[in-house]
Design a protein around this motif. Structure first.
Motif, PDB file in Angstrom:
ATOM      1  N   LEU A 310      61.438 -20.409  78.697  1.00 51.51           N
ATOM      2  CA  LEU A 310      60.199 -20.063  78.009  1.00 51.51           C
ATOM      3  C   LEU A 310      59.498 -21.317  77.497  1.00 51.51           C
ATOM      4  CD1 LEU A 310      61.436 -16.911  76.054  1.00 51.51           C
ATOM      5  CD2 LEU A 310      59.902 -16.934  78.031  1.00 51.51           C
ATOM      6  N   ASP A 311      60.262 -22.264  76.962  1.00 47.64           N
ATOM      7  CA  ASP A 311      59.692 -23.553  76.556  1.00 47.64           C
ATOM      8  C   ASP A 311      58.953 -24.221  77.710  1.00 47.64           C
ATOM      9  OD1 ASP A 311      60.526 -23.617  73.907  1.00 47.64           O
ATOM     10  OD2 ASP A 311      62.242 -24.944  74.279  1.00 47.64           O
ATOM     11  N   LEU A 312      59.626 -24.305  78.843  1.00 44.56           N
ATOM     12  CA  LEU A 312      59.065 -25.014  79.992  1.00 44.56           C
ATOM     13  C   LEU A 312      57.810 -24.335  80.507  1.00 44.56           C
ATOM     14  CD1 LEU A 312      62.416 -25.922  81.729  1.00 44.56           C
ATOM     15  CD2 LEU A 312      60.675 -27.575  81.027  1.00 44.56           C
ATOM     16  N   ALA A 313      57.791 -23.011  80.514  1.00 40.99           N
ATOM     17  CA  ALA A 313      56.598 -22.303  80.961  1.00 40.99           C
ATOM     18  C   ALA A 313      55.417 -22.620  80.052  1.00 40.99           C
ATOM     19  CB  ALA A 313      56.861 -20.801  80.997  1.00 40.99           C
ATOM     20  N   ARG A 314      55.666 -22.665  78.755  1.00 40.08           N
ATOM     21  CA  ARG A 314      54.581 -22.981  77.818  1.00 40.08           C
ATOM     22  C   ARG A 314      54.088 -24.407  78.011  1.00 40.08           C
ATOM     23  NH1 ARG A 314      56.363 -21.421  71.847  1.00 40.08           N
ATOM     24  NH2 ARG A 314      54.150 -20.906  71.551  1.00 40.08           N
ATOM     25  N   LEU A 315      55.013 -25.338  78.164  1.00 38.93           N
ATOM     26  CA  LEU A 315      54.640 -26.748  78.321  1.00 38.93           C
ATOM     27  C   LEU A 315      53.893 -26.993  79.627  1.00 38.93           C
ATOM     28  CD1 LEU A 315      57.988 -28.204  76.980  1.00 38.93           C
ATOM     29  CD2 LEU A 315      55.742 -28.569  75.915  1.00 38.93           C
ATOM     30  N   LEU A 316      54.362 -26.364  80.722  1.00 37.84           N
ATOM     31  CA  LEU A 316      53.698 -26.549  82.016  1.00 37.84           C
ATOM     32  C   LEU A 316      52.320 -25.891  82.021  1.00 37.84           C
ATOM     33  CD1 LEU A 316      54.815 -27.937  84.708  1.00 37.84           C
ATOM     34  CD2 LEU A 316      56.464 -27.635  82.862  1.00 37.84           C
ATOM     35  N   ALA A 317      52.203 -24.719  81.389  1.00 35.84           N
ATOM     36  CA  ALA A 317      50.907 -24.048  81.322  1.00 35.84           C
ATOM     37  C   ALA A 317      49.901 -24.899  80.555  1.00 35.84           C
ATOM     38  CB  ALA A 317      51.058 -22.675  80.664  1.00 35.84           C
ATOM     39  N   ALA A 351      60.829 -38.702  74.065  1.00 41.50           N
ATOM     40  CA  ALA A 351      59.807 -38.591  75.110  1.00 41.50           C
ATOM     41  C   ALA A 351      59.132 -37.225  75.065  1.00 41.50           C
ATOM     42  CB  ALA A 351      60.435 -38.831  76.475  1.00 41.50           C
ATOM     43  N   LEU A 352      59.909 -36.180  74.782  1.00 40.78           N
ATOM     44  CA  LEU A 352      59.338 -34.835  74.693  1.00 40.78           C
ATOM     45  C   LEU A 352      58.353 -34.739  73.534  1.00 40.78           C
ATOM     46  CD1 LEU A 352      59.310 -31.859  75.616  1.00 40.78           C
ATOM     47  CD2 LEU A 352      61.248 -31.471  74.066  1.00 40.78           C
ATOM     48  N   LEU A 353      58.701 -35.326  72.400  1.00 37.94           N
ATOM     49  CA  LEU A 353      57.780 -35.309  71.260  1.00 37.94           C
ATOM     50  C   LEU A 353      56.507 -36.081  71.579  1.00 37.94           C
ATOM     51  CD1 LEU A 353      60.159 -35.758  68.187  1.00 37.94           C
ATOM     52  CD2 LEU A 353      59.335 -33.649  69.254  1.00 37.94           C
ATOM     53  N   GLY A 354      56.649 -37.178  72.327  1.00 35.15           N
ATOM     54  CA  GLY A 354      55.472 -37.916  72.758  1.00 35.15           C
ATOM     55  C   GLY A 354      54.577 -37.075  73.662  1.00 35.15           C
ATOM     56  N   PHE A 355      55.212 -36.262  74.500  1.00 35.39           N
ATOM     57  CA  PHE A 355      54.451 -35.382  75.381  1.00 35.39           C
ATOM     58  C   PHE A 355      53.721 -34.316  74.564  1.00 35.39           C
ATOM     59  CE2 PHE A 355      54.209 -31.815  78.512  1.00 35.39           C
ATOM     60  CZ  PHE A 355      53.395 -32.446  79.437  1.00 35.39           C
ATOM     61  N   ALA A 356      54.380 -33.788  73.536  1.00 34.33           N
ATOM     62  CA  ALA A 356      53.732 -32.808  72.661  1.00 34.33           C
ATOM     63  C   ALA A 356      52.499 -33.425  71.999  1.00 34.33           C
ATOM     64  CB  ALA A 356      54.711 -32.314  71.599  1.00 34.33           C
ATOM     65  N   GLU A 357      52.613 -34.683  71.609  1.00 34.72           N
ATOM     66  CA  GLU A 357      51.473 -35.380  71.016  1.00 34.72           C
ATOM     67  C   GLU A 357      50.364 -35.576  72.047  1.00 34.72           C
ATOM     68  OE1 GLU A 357      49.253 -36.800  68.070  1.00 34.72           O
ATOM     69  OE2 GLU A 357      51.305 -36.053  67.797  1.00 34.72           O
ATOM     70  N   ARG A 358      50.752 -35.904  73.265  1.00 32.44           N
ATOM     71  CA  ARG A 358      49.770 -36.080  74.349  1.00 32.44           C
ATOM     72  C   ARG A 358      48.997 -34.799  74.600  1.00 32.44           C
ATOM     73  NH1 ARG A 358      51.583 -37.316  80.612  1.00 32.44           N
ATOM     74  NH2 ARG A 358      49.476 -37.449  81.538  1.00 32.44           N
ATOM     75  N   LEU A 359      49.669 -33.664  74.483  1.00 31.47           N
ATOM     76  CA  LEU A 359      49.003 -32.382  74.722  1.00 31.47           C
ATOM     77  C   LEU A 359      47.993 -32.056  73.634  1.00 31.47           C
ATOM     78  CD1 LEU A 359      51.987 -30.158  75.927  1.00 31.47           C
ATOM     79  CD2 LEU A 359      50.223 -31.261  77.326  1.00 31.47           C
ATOM     80  N   ARG A 360      48.102 -32.716  72.477  1.00 31.60           N
ATOM     81  CA  ARG A 360      47.119 -32.505  71.412  1.00 31.60           C
ATOM     82  C   ARG A 360      45.810 -33.241  71.679  1.00 31.60           C
ATOM     83  NH1 ARG A 360      51.819 -33.516  68.266  1.00 31.60           N
ATOM     84  NH2 ARG A 360      52.588 -31.623  67.271  1.00 31.60           N
ATOM     85  N   GLU A 361      45.877 -34.256  72.535  1.00 32.48           N
ATOM     86  CA  GLU A 361      44.700 -35.091  72.765  1.00 32.48           C
ATOM     87  C   GLU A 361      43.625 -34.294  73.499  1.00 32.48           C
ATOM     88  OE1 GLU A 361      46.159 -38.386  74.943  1.00 32.48           O
ATOM     89  OE2 GLU A 361      47.460 -39.096  73.310  1.00 32.48           O
ATOM     90  N   PRO A 362      42.377 -34.399  73.055  1.00 30.92           N
ATOM     91  CA  PRO A 362      41.293 -33.695  73.757  1.00 30.92           C
ATOM     92  C   PRO A 362      41.062 -34.273  75.129  1.00 30.92           C
ATOM     93  CG  PRO A 362      40.393 -35.179  72.091  1.00 30.92           C
ATOM     94  CD  PRO A 362      41.887 -35.179  71.912  1.00 30.92           C
ATOM     95  N   ARG A 363      40.710 -33.428  76.087  1.00 33.20           N
ATOM     96  CA  ARG A 363      40.431 -33.874  77.460  1.00 33.20           C
ATOM     97  C   ARG A 363      39.085 -33.321  77.908  1.00 33.20           C
ATOM     98  NH1 ARG A 363      44.415 -35.817  80.927  1.00 33.20           N
ATOM     99  NH2 ARG A 363      46.308 -36.375  79.834  1.00 33.20           N
TER     100      ARG A 363
END
Length: 363
Positions: A310-317, A351-363
């Motif tokens: 479930l984590d991975l599905a949320r992160l990939l989505a 690295a995962l926490l860094g990815f979570a931070e990256r997902l916060r960045e506006p695109r």
């Protein structure tokens, strides 16, 4: 979510668990994405997910959930409490393959699987679909084999349907040599391979300890006792070899070389969805003092795997929504054989926490 192996224990536990957490019946224990560092990362709500998938088995999901509850994998009474959600997911499962005597070639199978996935998304009105492979482990393909293995057919279908893809198994999937170019040039995010749920999770913690304390590991052996579908599948030496490769990678990458010792996998049908893993570690201390560490891990693989899926599905989505493409080594925290990066769990978590931070960045 589109599960490959949709009638298996992991998929059914994930569907039932998602429904239970959404309804407030049970807490999201084991879901890393439900912890504070992921607040504000834009992950889709669990309540927004709908489920379908491919499988070659024919038994209904509610009945499978009842058998899991009888075995103690799901809480007593949960299958009836989430029967509607299980029934809805069951209605969206399509026959997978290739089945024996299936006359279709690889291209026809890929096109058919991709059409099933696209039809599911259309019927559900989904903004995006994440394909997750939780099917039984396959033996490594034989040298010179002309046909793609099933896991690679499904992986190719996911890319063709424009869907993010997760390989939670040791099977080849996108790692097949015939799909390397497609994986490299994918316009969707993908992650794998082989979910890290028990014995290797512990190895990923212990191996850095020995390295950082300058203790010389002389031998590291392990034994796994498991039942259910995995136990039967991993009784095949080829499938067991594919599974053990990921376990050994963690030790090799962290320690710099692979110590003496092997990992044995024994099928014990009476254990069902439960497993026991033993490790025996021989190491040298100061002035050559010989010492040993033994560990025992007993757990339910489906209950360990489902929250990670479930984590991975949320992160990939979310990554797909953010326009991120290609392999995601930042998700190595979840895998025995990740797409690059460190094998040490602490490094992978950073690295995962860094990815979570990256997902916060506006695109």
């Amino acid at each position: 979510m589109w599960f490959v192996g949709a009638r298996g224990s992991v998929a059914v536990t994930a569907v039932a668990g998602c429904a239970a957490v959404t309804a407030g019946l049970l807490p999201p224990t084991g879901m890393v994405t439900e912890t504070p560092p992921f607040v504000g990362s834009g992950l889709p709500a669990l309540s927004s997910f709908v489920f379908g998938g491919h499988d070659t088995a024919g038994y209904p999901l509610p009945k499978k959930a009842e058998s899991l509850a009888a075995a103690g994998v799901l809480p007593h009474g949960l299958p009836s409490a989430v029967h509607a959600e299980l029934d809805a997911a069951d209605a969206e499962i399509r026959t997978g393959g290739p089945l024996p005597a299936d006359p279709r070639g690889d291209e026809e199978l890929i096109a058919g699987f991709a059409s099933d996935i696209a039809g599911f998304a259309s019927r559900c009105g989904a903004a995006r679909t994440v394909v997750v492979n939780v099917a039984t482990t396959e033996p490594a393909p034989a040298a010179g084999e002309a046909r793609l293995p099933p896991s690679s057919l499904y992986a190719a279908a996911a890319l063709r349907a424009g869907c993010p893809y997760v390989n939670f198994t040791p099977s080849p999937g996108l790692r097949h040599t015939a799909l390397r170019a497609a994986a490299r040039d994918a316009t969707v995010p993908h992650a794998g391979r082989d979910g890290k749920t028990g014995q290797t999770l512990l190895r990923a913690v212990l191996a850095p300890m020995f390295r950082q304390r300058a203790l010389d590991v002389r031998a590291w052996s392990g034994t796994n006792l498991l039942g259910g579908g995995d136990g039967a599948a991993l009784a095949d030496p080829g499938a067991a070899a594919a599974k053990n490769a990921g376990k050994n990678r963690t030790l090799h990458d962290t320690l710099g070389s692979l110590p003496e010792g092997k990992v044995h996998i024994d099928d014990v049908p009476v254990l069902g969805d439960w497993k026991t893993a033993w490790d025996h570690i021989a190491f040298d201390g100061f002035l050559g003092a010989r010492m040993f560490l033994q560990t025992t891990w007993q757990g339910c693989d489906s209950a360990l795997a489902a929250p990670l899926v479930l984590d991975l599905a949320r992160l990939l989505a979310r990554a797909h929504q953010a326009g991120i493409t290609g392999p995601l080594p930042e998700l190595g925290f979840y895998f025995k054989d990740p797409d690059g990066g460190s094998s040490a769990l602490a490094d992978q978590y950073t690295a995962l926490l860094g990815f979570a931070e990256r997902l916060r960045e506006p695109r």
